[in-house]
Design an enzyme around this catalytic site. Structure first.
Site, PDB file in Angstrom:
ATOM      1  N   GLY A 168       2.951  -1.306   4.219  1.00  0.00           N
ATOM      2  CA  GLY A 168       2.995   0.341   4.007  1.00  0.00           C
ATOM      3  C   GLY A 168       4.450   0.594   3.747  1.00  0.00           C
ATOM      4  N   GLY A 169       4.973   1.342   4.428  1.00  0.00           N
ATOM      5  CA  GLY A 169       6.291   1.787   4.294  1.00  0.00           C
ATOM      6  C   GLY A 169       7.507   0.888   3.593  1.00  0.00           C
ATOM      7  N   HIS A 194      -9.537   1.433   4.518  1.00  0.00           N
ATOM      8  CA  HIS A 194      -8.258   1.463   5.349  1.00  0.00           C
ATOM      9  C   HIS A 194      -8.488   2.570   6.564  1.00  0.00           C
ATOM     10  CE1 HIS A 194      -4.073   2.528   6.460  1.00  0.00           C
ATOM     11  NE2 HIS A 194      -3.763   1.606   5.775  1.00  0.00           N
ATOM     12  N   GLU A 213      -5.404  -4.735  10.243  1.00  0.00           N
ATOM     13  CA  GLU A 213      -4.320  -3.843  10.617  1.00  0.00           C
ATOM     14  C   GLU A 213      -4.609  -3.066  11.839  1.00  0.00           C
ATOM     15  OE1 GLU A 213      -2.465  -2.747   6.724  1.00  0.00           O
ATOM     16  OE2 GLU A 213      -4.039  -1.287   7.007  1.00  0.00           O
ATOM     17  N   ASN A 223       0.818  -1.293  -0.085  1.00  0.00           N
ATOM     18  CA  ASN A 223      -0.078  -0.078  -0.056  1.00  0.00           C
ATOM     19  C   ASN A 223       1.022   1.103  -0.048  1.00  0.00           C
ATOM     20  OD1 ASN A 223      -1.723   1.909   0.523  1.00  0.00           O
ATOM     21  ND2 ASN A 223      -2.565   1.409   2.618  1.00  0.00           N
ATOM     22  N   TRP A 224       1.015   2.000  -1.221  1.00  0.00           N
ATOM     23  CA  TRP A 224       1.998   2.978  -1.152  1.00  0.00           C
ATOM     24  C   TRP A 224       1.431   4.151  -0.584  1.00  0.00           C
ATOM     25  CZ3 TRP A 224       4.193   3.069  -6.932  1.00  0.00           C
ATOM     26  CH2 TRP A 224       4.597   1.847  -7.261  1.00  0.00           C
ATOM     27  N   LYS A 225       0.108   4.243  -0.293  1.00  0.00           N
ATOM     28  CA  LYS A 225      -0.296   5.433   0.280  1.00  0.00           C
ATOM     29  C   LYS A 225      -0.067   6.708  -0.316  1.00  0.00           C
ATOM     30  CE  LYS A 225      -0.100   3.049   4.464  1.00  0.00           C
ATOM     31  NZ  LYS A 225      -0.140   3.289   6.090  1.00  0.00           N
ATOM     32  N   GLY A 245       2.517   2.019  10.852  1.00  0.00           N
ATOM     33  CA  GLY A 245       3.676   3.187  10.652  1.00  0.00           C
ATOM     34  C   GLY A 245       4.398   3.468  11.769  1.00  0.00           C
ATOM     35  N   GLU A 287      -6.987   4.688   7.641  1.00  0.00           N
ATOM     36  CA  GLU A 287      -6.667   6.259   7.278  1.00  0.00           C
ATOM     37  C   GLU A 287      -7.785   6.796   6.728  1.00  0.00           C
ATOM     38  OE1 GLU A 287      -3.032   5.306   5.296  1.00  0.00           O
ATOM     39  OE2 GLU A 287      -2.069   4.863   7.409  1.00  0.00           O
ATOM     40  N   SER A 312       3.501  -2.399  10.155  1.00  0.00           N
ATOM     41  CA  SER A 312       4.826  -2.493  10.334  1.00  0.00           C
ATOM     42  C   SER A 312       5.514  -3.906   9.866  1.00  0.00           C
ATOM     43  CB  SER A 312       5.293  -2.307  11.750  1.00  0.00           C
ATOM     44  OG  SER A 312       5.029  -0.658  12.120  1.00  0.00           O
TER      45      SER A 312
HETATM   46  P1  13P Z   1       3.050   0.381   7.700  1.00  0.00           P
HETATM   47  O1  13P Z   1       3.560  -1.236   7.044  1.00  0.00           O
HETATM   48  O2  13P Z   1       4.019   1.518   7.258  1.00  0.00           O
HETATM   49  O3  13P Z   1       2.856   0.190   9.200  1.00  0.00           O
HETATM   50  O4  13P Z   1       1.576   0.605   7.015  1.00  0.00           O
HETATM   51  C1  13P Z   1       0.672  -0.352   7.360  1.00  0.00           C
HETATM   52  C2  13P Z   1      -0.489  -0.133   6.362  1.00  0.00           C
HETATM   53  O5  13P Z   1      -1.513   0.604   6.757  1.00  0.00           O
HETATM   54  C3  13P Z   1      -0.844  -0.711   5.098  1.00  0.00           C
HETATM   55  O6  13P Z   1      -2.031  -0.727   4.559  1.00  0.00           O
END
Ligand code: 13P
Length: 248
Positions: free
Chosen positions: A234-235, A95, A167, A10-12, A173, A97, A213
């Protein structure tokens, strides 16, 4: 039944179109795999160049969002038919967010899930608890409520083909991964919830990811759990490490 693992990035809100193309080139050989499904969920503006960049590879393209109408006066939104036409196969829905910053509630997310199926997209439906909810001991109650509300009117056959991502919000994050036991406990609870709403065959087929994470060091142990069918990353999906996660 052996479920095929699915590892999605997930590149956000990261990567300009040119950066996105460069990242696809960097990851191309690293994410090769015959044994797992690999997906890049990318910002809307990156979808067309990324679809082009991954053509002929094992990587599928996902979107990070969609709107509930097919077309019309909805300034700034992107519809499911637009995504499909651009080559998108998966779409992240719900998500944390989007739930938090854009106030998307379960009734709205339920419409999004149905719209994704109607268009032939595979939803990656996210759920997860806050730290406060975990400390209060209501994690599974909360997640069951999210899942049940988001899947109202969704058929068993549809659920069999979809992906659910657990999640925990406190693990996103933060570098603070859920323990393997915590992640497995909730993913198992989600599968039991699906068995209650639908049946054992549906629960057995639905793929459930862990997200929060995930990195090259913890992926193997997480993905070895009986109810964890891969990860939503994510990251670590924005760097070469993603190749190590895919080939955990
Ligand atoms: P991180 O892997 O950066 O913690 O993000 C997780 C996430 O929200 C994937 O959708």
């Amino acid at each position: 039944m052996a479920r095929r693992k699915i590892i999605a990035g997930n590149w956000k809100m990261n990567m300009t179109p040119s950066q996105a193309v460069a990242l696809c080139a960097e990851l191309k050989d690293l994410v090769k795999s015959d044994s797992v499904d690999v997906v890049y969920c990318v910002p809307a503006i990156d979808i067309v160049p990324v679809a082009q960049a991954v053509k002929g590879t094992n990587v599928a393209v996902g979107a990070e969002n969609l709107y509930i109408e097919d077309k019309g006066a909805y300034t700034g939104e992107i519809s499911a038919p637009m995504l499909v036409d651009a080559g998108v196969k998966y779409v992240i829905i719900g998500h944390s967010e989007r739930r938090e910053y854009f106030k998307e509630d379960d009734a709205f997310l339920n419409k999004k899930v149905k719209k994704a199926f109607e268009a032939g997209l595979t939803p990656i439906l996210c759920c997860g608890e806050t730290l406060e909810q975990r400390e209060m001991g209501v994690t599974l109650d909360w997640i069951r409520l999210q899942i049940k509300s988001d899947l109202v009117g969704v058929t068993a056959d549809q659920v069999k083909s979809m992906v659910i991502a657990y999640e925990p919000i406190w693990a996103i994050g933060t570098g603070k991964t859920a323990t393997t036991e915590q992640a497995e406990e909730v993913c198992k609870g989600i599968r039991e919830c699906i068995a209650e709403i639908y049946d054992a065959a549906t629960a057995d087929a639905v793929r459930i990811q862990y997200g929060g994470s995930v990195n090259a060091g913890n992926a193997a142990e997480l993905f070895a759990q009986p109810d964890i069918d891969g990860g939503l990353v994510g990251g670590a999906s924005l760097k070469a490490d993603f190749g190590k996660i895919v080939n955990y």
